[in-house]
Motif scaffolding. Sequence first.
Motif, PDB file in Angstrom:
ATOM      1  N   UNK A  86       0.505  17.388  -5.494  1.00 44.12           N
ATOM      2  CA  UNK A  86       0.938  16.204  -6.130  1.00 44.12           C
ATOM      3  C   UNK A  86       2.137  15.591  -5.237  1.00 44.12           C
ATOM      4  N   UNK A  87       2.870  16.492  -4.791  1.00 46.62           N
ATOM      5  CA  UNK A  87       4.051  15.859  -3.705  1.00 46.62           C
ATOM      6  C   UNK A  87       3.243  14.915  -2.602  1.00 46.62           C
ATOM      7  N   UNK A  88       2.092  15.709  -2.046  1.00 45.64           N
ATOM      8  CA  UNK A  88       1.352  15.009  -0.967  1.00 45.64           C
ATOM      9  C   UNK A  88       0.811  13.696  -1.414  1.00 45.64           C
ATOM     10  N   UNK A  89       0.326  13.553  -2.824  1.00 42.03           N
ATOM     11  CA  UNK A  89      -0.005  12.206  -3.461  1.00 42.03           C
ATOM     12  C   UNK A  89       1.043  11.303  -3.257  1.00 42.03           C
ATOM     13  N   UNK A  90       2.445  11.642  -3.717  1.00 42.27           N
ATOM     14  CA  UNK A  90       3.416  10.803  -4.026  1.00 42.27           C
ATOM     15  C   UNK A  90       3.998  10.280  -2.615  1.00 42.27           C
ATOM     16  N   UNK A  91       3.893  11.078  -1.719  1.00 40.30           N
ATOM     17  CA  UNK A  91       4.258  10.650  -0.315  1.00 40.30           C
ATOM     18  C   UNK A  91       3.225   9.668   0.077  1.00 40.30           C
ATOM     19  N   UNK A  92       1.962   9.898  -0.150  1.00 39.36           N
ATOM     20  CA  UNK A  92       0.890   8.966   0.459  1.00 39.36           C
ATOM     21  C   UNK A  92       0.694   7.598  -0.251  1.00 39.36           C
ATOM     22  N   UNK A  94       3.608   6.454  -2.841  1.00 39.55           N
ATOM     23  CA  UNK A  94       4.754   5.819  -3.333  1.00 39.55           C
ATOM     24  C   UNK A  94       5.678   5.444  -2.151  1.00 39.55           C
ATOM     25  N   UNK A  95       6.268   4.380  -2.231  1.00 41.24           N
ATOM     26  CA  UNK A  95       7.571   4.469  -1.045  1.00 41.24           C
ATOM     27  C   UNK A  95       8.309   5.585  -1.323  1.00 41.24           C
ATOM     28  N   UNK A  96       8.760   6.091   0.048  1.00 42.19           N
ATOM     29  CA  UNK A  96       9.546   7.395   0.088  1.00 42.19           C
ATOM     30  C   UNK A  96      10.698   7.151   1.175  1.00 42.19           C
ATOM     31  N   UNK A  97      11.779   7.713   0.941  1.00 40.79           N
ATOM     32  CA  UNK A  97      12.733   7.634   1.971  1.00 40.79           C
ATOM     33  C   UNK A  97      12.536   8.721   3.173  1.00 40.79           C
ATOM     34  N   UNK A  98      12.745   8.369   4.286  1.00 39.96           N
ATOM     35  CA  UNK A  98      12.437   9.206   5.325  1.00 39.96           C
ATOM     36  C   UNK A  98      13.676   9.344   6.035  1.00 39.96           C
ATOM     37  N   UNK A 107      12.266  14.699  -0.605  1.00 38.48           N
ATOM     38  CA  UNK A 107      11.377  15.829  -0.420  1.00 38.48           C
ATOM     39  C   UNK A 107      11.844  17.251  -0.532  1.00 38.48           C
ATOM     40  N   UNK A 108      12.848  17.439  -0.233  1.00 38.40           N
ATOM     41  CA  UNK A 108      13.301  18.934  -0.082  1.00 38.40           C
ATOM     42  C   UNK A 108      13.563  19.117  -1.960  1.00 38.40           C
ATOM     43  N   UNK A 109      13.858  18.250  -2.535  1.00 29.01           N
ATOM     44  CA  UNK A 109      14.247  18.356  -4.079  1.00 29.01           C
ATOM     45  C   UNK A 109      12.769  18.550  -4.623  1.00 29.01           C
ATOM     46  N   UNK A 110      11.578  17.847  -4.316  1.00 33.27           N
ATOM     47  CA  UNK A 110      10.439  18.156  -4.920  1.00 33.27           C
ATOM     48  C   UNK A 110       9.863  19.542  -4.287  1.00 33.27           C
ATOM     49  N   UNK A 111      10.113  19.923  -3.216  1.00 36.01           N
ATOM     50  CA  UNK A 111       9.605  21.026  -2.746  1.00 36.01           C
ATOM     51  C   UNK A 111      10.171  22.405  -3.294  1.00 36.01           C
ATOM     52  N   UNK A 112      11.474  22.287  -3.626  1.00 33.77           N
ATOM     53  CA  UNK A 112      12.285  23.480  -4.271  1.00 33.77           C
ATOM     54  C   UNK A 112      11.944  23.257  -5.588  1.00 33.77           C
ATOM     55  N   UNK A 113      11.693  22.395  -6.383  1.00 35.38           N
ATOM     56  CA  UNK A 113      11.244  22.119  -7.636  1.00 35.38           C
ATOM     57  C   UNK A 113       9.762  22.872  -7.902  1.00 35.38           C
ATOM     58  N   UNK A 114       8.770  22.573  -7.042  1.00 31.02           N
ATOM     59  CA  UNK A 114       7.494  22.972  -7.154  1.00 31.02           C
ATOM     60  C   UNK A 114       7.798  24.432  -6.918  1.00 31.02           C
TER      61      UNK A 114
END
Length: 131
Positions: A86-92, A94-98, A107-114
């Motif tokens: 799902x994280x990969x889909x969101x990155x692809x 949605x607009x995402x801060x880099x 991204x780190x928040x999503x990863x730690x939440x996952x």
Amino acid sequence: DRRLYFRGRDMITRQRLTISYIAFILHRLSGIGLICFLPFHFLVLGLGLEGEAALENMLAYTDQPLIKLGEYILVVLFSLHLLLGIRVLIIEWMPWPDHADGRGGLRAGWIFAALGIALILGWIFIDGVIA
């Protein structure tokens, strides 16, 4: 010196050792783990087609503690693979801060939440299985 762990062609550098790269690796490894599980799953399904006795014997075998640990790991792998997918889909999509400086941001928040959700779902599963 940019070398960190390995010498040669497959060298991991400090630039690659970010939280996003670790999530990339976890997503791939969890997928490989799920693929390794599939033949055993098909075996059990096939035993169900052979007859009730064969399936009952296999289900009795799954009551061992090592098998229960394997089931926990399977649930964690599935949850992790699902959430990092799902994280990969969101990155692809949605607009995402880099953050090029490696902070990770959302991204780190999503990863730690996952990771946390995968472990919690595994615990809920194993708690229901053991109880």
